[in-house]
Motif scaffolding. Structure first.
Motif, PDB file in Angstrom:
ATOM      1  N   THR A 103       0.821  -1.219   0.000  1.00 32.77           N
ATOM      2  CA  THR A 103       0.000   0.000   0.000  1.00 32.77           C
ATOM      3  C   THR A 103       0.851   1.263   0.000  1.00 32.77           C
ATOM      4  O   THR A 103       0.639   2.175  -0.801  1.00 32.77           O
ATOM      5  CB  THR A 103      -0.937   0.010   1.225  1.00 32.77           C
ATOM      6  OG1 THR A 103      -1.620  -1.231   1.308  1.00 32.77           O
ATOM      7  CG2 THR A 103      -1.965   1.127   1.108  1.00 32.77           C
ATOM      8  N   ASN A 107       3.138   3.471  -2.699  1.00 32.22           N
ATOM      9  CA  ASN A 107       2.545   4.578  -3.459  1.00 32.22           C
ATOM     10  C   ASN A 107       2.961   5.912  -2.817  1.00 32.22           C
ATOM     11  O   ASN A 107       2.490   6.272  -1.737  1.00 32.22           O
ATOM     12  CB  ASN A 107       1.016   4.423  -3.441  1.00 32.22           C
ATOM     13  CG  ASN A 107       0.311   5.482  -4.275  1.00 32.22           C
ATOM     14  OD1 ASN A 107       0.842   6.556  -4.548  1.00 32.22           O
ATOM     15  ND2 ASN A 107      -0.909   5.178  -4.684  1.00 32.22           N
ATOM     16  N   LEU A 109       0.184   8.394  -1.822  1.00 32.96           N
ATOM     17  CA  LEU A 109      -0.516   8.069  -0.585  1.00 32.96           C
ATOM     18  C   LEU A 109       0.300   8.532   0.620  1.00 32.96           C
ATOM     19  O   LEU A 109      -0.260   9.056   1.601  1.00 32.96           O
ATOM     20  CB  LEU A 109      -0.799   6.561  -0.500  1.00 32.96           C
ATOM     21  CG  LEU A 109      -1.503   6.088   0.772  1.00 32.96           C
ATOM     22  CD1 LEU A 109      -2.852   6.789   0.943  1.00 32.96           C
ATOM     23  CD2 LEU A 109      -1.692   4.570   0.761  1.00 32.96           C
ATOM     24  N   LEU A 121      -8.259   6.105  -3.571  1.00 29.25           N
ATOM     25  CA  LEU A 121      -7.556   5.587  -2.398  1.00 29.25           C
ATOM     26  C   LEU A 121      -8.399   5.653  -1.122  1.00 29.25           C
ATOM     27  O   LEU A 121      -7.944   5.240  -0.052  1.00 29.25           O
ATOM     28  CB  LEU A 121      -6.250   6.360  -2.180  1.00 29.25           C
ATOM     29  CG  LEU A 121      -5.201   6.189  -3.294  1.00 29.25           C
ATOM     30  CD1 LEU A 121      -4.063   7.188  -3.124  1.00 29.25           C
ATOM     31  CD2 LEU A 121      -4.658   4.772  -3.303  1.00 29.25           C
ATOM     32  N   THR A 131      -8.659   3.103   2.278  1.00 26.02           N
ATOM     33  CA  THR A 131      -7.383   2.411   2.510  1.00 26.02           C
ATOM     34  C   THR A 131      -7.267   1.996   3.972  1.00 26.02           C
ATOM     35  O   THR A 131      -7.585   2.766   4.883  1.00 26.02           O
ATOM     36  CB  THR A 131      -6.199   3.338   2.148  1.00 26.02           C
ATOM     37  OG1 THR A 131      -6.226   3.605   0.741  1.00 26.02           O
ATOM     38  CG2 THR A 131      -4.866   2.689   2.504  1.00 26.02           C
ATOM     39  N   LYS A 132      -6.790   0.761   4.203  1.00 29.11           N
ATOM     40  CA  LYS A 132      -6.609   0.241   5.565  1.00 29.11           C
ATOM     41  C   LYS A 132      -5.114   0.060   5.840  1.00 29.11           C
ATOM     42  O   LYS A 132      -4.411  -0.539   5.037  1.00 29.11           O
ATOM     43  CB  LYS A 132      -7.342  -1.089   5.735  1.00 29.11           C
ATOM     44  CG  LYS A 132      -8.856  -0.986   5.597  1.00 29.11           C
ATOM     45  CD  LYS A 132      -9.520  -2.327   5.811  1.00 29.11           C
ATOM     46  CE  LYS A 132     -11.021  -2.249   5.550  1.00 29.11           C
ATOM     47  NZ  LYS A 132     -11.705  -1.343   6.498  1.00 29.11           N
ATOM     48  N   LEU A 133      -4.672   0.560   6.976  1.00 32.57           N
ATOM     49  CA  LEU A 133      -3.267   0.496   7.343  1.00 32.57           C
ATOM     50  C   LEU A 133      -3.120   0.114   8.821  1.00 32.57           C
ATOM     51  O   LEU A 133      -4.050   0.259   9.607  1.00 32.57           O
ATOM     52  CB  LEU A 133      -2.597   1.861   7.114  1.00 32.57           C
ATOM     53  CG  LEU A 133      -2.535   2.377   5.670  1.00 32.57           C
ATOM     54  CD1 LEU A 133      -2.148   3.845   5.649  1.00 32.57           C
ATOM     55  CD2 LEU A 133      -1.569   1.555   4.847  1.00 32.57           C
ATOM     56  N   ILE A 144      -9.124   7.134   5.603  1.00 37.22           N
ATOM     57  CA  ILE A 144      -8.133   6.068   5.810  1.00 37.22           C
ATOM     58  C   ILE A 144      -8.381   5.429   7.175  1.00 37.22           C
ATOM     59  O   ILE A 144      -8.487   6.133   8.185  1.00 37.22           O
ATOM     60  CB  ILE A 144      -6.689   6.613   5.743  1.00 37.22           C
ATOM     61  CG1 ILE A 144      -6.367   7.111   4.333  1.00 37.22           C
ATOM     62  CG2 ILE A 144      -5.681   5.535   6.149  1.00 37.22           C
ATOM     63  CD1 ILE A 144      -5.005   7.769   4.202  1.00 37.22           C
ATOM     64  N   ASP A 163       2.773  -1.440   8.423  1.00 34.93           N
ATOM     65  CA  ASP A 163       2.728  -0.380   7.411  1.00 34.93           C
ATOM     66  C   ASP A 163       3.409   0.886   7.915  1.00 34.93           C
ATOM     67  O   ASP A 163       4.171   1.530   7.201  1.00 34.93           O
ATOM     68  CB  ASP A 163       1.269  -0.051   7.056  1.00 34.93           C
ATOM     69  CG  ASP A 163       0.529  -1.225   6.454  1.00 34.93           C
ATOM     70  OD1 ASP A 163       1.023  -1.766   5.447  1.00 34.93           O
ATOM     71  OD2 ASP A 163      -0.527  -1.608   6.996  1.00 34.93           O
TER      72      ASP A 163
END
Length: 497
Positions: free
Chosen positions: A275, A278, A281, A340, A343-345, A370, A392
């Protein structure tokens, strides 16, 4: 009756004399609290702060940093001179002894530095050293491949702590459990995971420490460290949260010592994760984080919002650096335009204080779309997880004890240092690598500054790291403890009750 009075009077003297004797003995012991116990006493295999607190007490180095101006000053060195740009001659102080009675020699220094050069964790500090020539027992030459601007600073790093060649070769497996060294203290007992007890080196070349016993204790909970200071169970502590400063001062039993440090608290982004590879991001995340609110809420305005990865006391700091702007609307727009949103982090942290920082960031990122999961890990597990890239994002602090930009940047962003060696963002940029190499061999101060300025500009664009705040060194200290200053590492041998 007179005899009876004398008996009771004498008994009272014995009792109260005994109490005073016991109190006196207790005051020869200092209990120091920090978040974790040391992970190793091997200086050439350590870069974590909690291990280096103990290493600082047990070993000496050729040079130490004068923190008021960030310059290296001789410690084990009697004199030194540059023969030319590539050769440094060092004369050691005579009469310095290891705790087993051996004299410190140039062979010990050579052995130490060559060992450091072989360890991937710290080799970058010494890789420019081409050869070390021993001229006699007290004199040596350090020869570098090219001019090496931060050499003296690097020789102050804890990984250059001098070890006893003879004893290491004789007992390499156990040497670092109870090292034979030249520092003010030596190991009495080490209860792994809990504490390490140090006793004074009575033959220390700078003089016998007044405090004879130091217990460095792991106290992971912030409140426990604060309460321990208030009750007197703890004499001195690292990692005191800003919210407790006033409480401690009001108690009358402890004081807070604070000074600007070389540390920058930052968010690391794993650039090799599917992820966060990028760049856009990463830029969006930087735009969405309100650093000011973190400094005001968690640190009560007692730290300074960071504009770059190097802190103000470190050579190479640029007060005019411009990081990604804080712009929630732009961040949200870019996130949605580029598909985006949602998005999961995951972000890893190692202390309750950093959980609070992560919670603020979690809320800020949620507002733009996010989802951020917070993972709290024990210090050793945190180092392992971030070093292997199994997260991440992470929150960490980095403070170059050498006060030089080379040690600020090189271990954290050079391609060769990926993983547990320091570059936990797994960042690789050939331009950055080249600039780092040029900066370390440039003796012209202004040119070196320009290299570091350019490095920061590239980092602001690539965002492998998001600097949050420039921190302080903070100690909570029992009011009975004297001669304490807010230094990068505690100097127990200087203190007294």
């Amino acid at each position: 009756m007179k005899k009876l009075f004398i008996v009771f009077f004498t008994l009272g003297l014995v009792i109260f004399g005994g109490c005073r004797e016991k109190e006196s003995k207790e005051k020869e012991k200092l209990v120091f609290a920090q978040l974790s116990d040391p992970k190793t006493l091997d200086p050439q295999n350590s870069t974590d702060n909690y291990s280096q607190v103990a290493i600082t007490q047990i070993y000496d180095r050729l040079f130490e940093i004068e923190e008021k101006n960030g310059t290296p000053v001789p410690s084990l060195v009697e004199s030194y001179k540059k023969i030319n740009d590539n050769v440094l001659e060092i004369v050691l102080k005579k009469g310095v002894k290891f705790t087993n009675g051996d004299n410190l020699t140039a062979e010990d220094v050579k052995f130490t530095l060559e060992r450091a050069k072989k360890n991937p964790k710290v080799a970058h500090l010494y890789k420019m050293i081409k050869d070390i020539k021993v001229l006699n027992n007290n004199t040596l030459e350090i020869i570098t491949e090219e001019p090496f601007a931060p050499l003296l600073n690097h020789l102050s790093h804890k990984s250059s702590s001098i070890i006893n060649k003879k004893e290491v070769l004789k007992n390499s497996e156990n040497y670092f459990n109870n090292p034979t060294a030249t520092g003010p203290y030596k190991v009495q007992n080490w209860a792994l995971g809990d504490s390490i007890t140090l006793i004074s080196n009575e033959n220390y070349y700078k003089g016998s420490p007044k405090i004879k016993t130091v217990v460095i204790k792991a106290v992971p909970e912030e409140n426990s460290r604060v309460i321990g200071l208030e009750t007197g169970e703890i004499d001195m502590s690292l990692d005191i949260p800003a919210i407790s400063w006033e409480e401690l001062e009001k108690s009358g039993k402890a004081k807070v010592y604070s000074a600007p440090s070389t540390t920058t608290g930052y968010v690391g982004l794993n650039t090799k994760s599917p992820t966060l590879s990028n760049k856009l991001l990463r830029q969006i995340i930087a735009m969405a984080i309100d650093k000011e609110s973190i400094v005001d809420t968690i640190y009560l305005g007692k730290t300074k919002v960071a504009n770059q990865f190097l802190a103000p006391p470190v050579f190479g700091y640029n007060k005019d650096a411009l990081p990604q702007e804080y712009n929630v609307e732009k961040a949200q727009q870019l996130l949605e335009e580029n598909g985006l949103a949602g998005t999961k982090l995951k972000i890893s942290v190692s202390s309750p204080e950093r959980v609070q920082v992560a919670t603020i960031i979690q809320d800020q990122l949620k507002k733009i779309g996010i989802d951020l999961e917070i993972e709290l890990l024990e210090w050793g597990a945190f180092l392992s997880q971030t070093g292997s890239g199994n997260t991440d994002m992470f929150i960490m602090g980095w403070g170059p004890s050498t006060y030089d930009g080379d040690y600020g940047y090189y271990p954290n962003i050079h391609t060769s240092q990926m993983g547990s060696n320091g570059n936990r963002a797994f960042y690789s940029n050939p331009k950055i690598d080249s600039l780092l190499e040029l900066a370390r061999k440039e003796n012209d101060i202004e040119k070196r500054k320009e290299y570091y300025k350019e490095i920061q500009e590239v980092l602001n664009e690539d965002v492998p790291l998001i600097p949050l705040y420039h921190g302080n060194v903070v100690y909570g200290v029992n009011t009975n403890l004297k001669n304490v200053e807010a230094t990068g590492y505690p100097e127990f041998y200087k203190y007294e009750f």
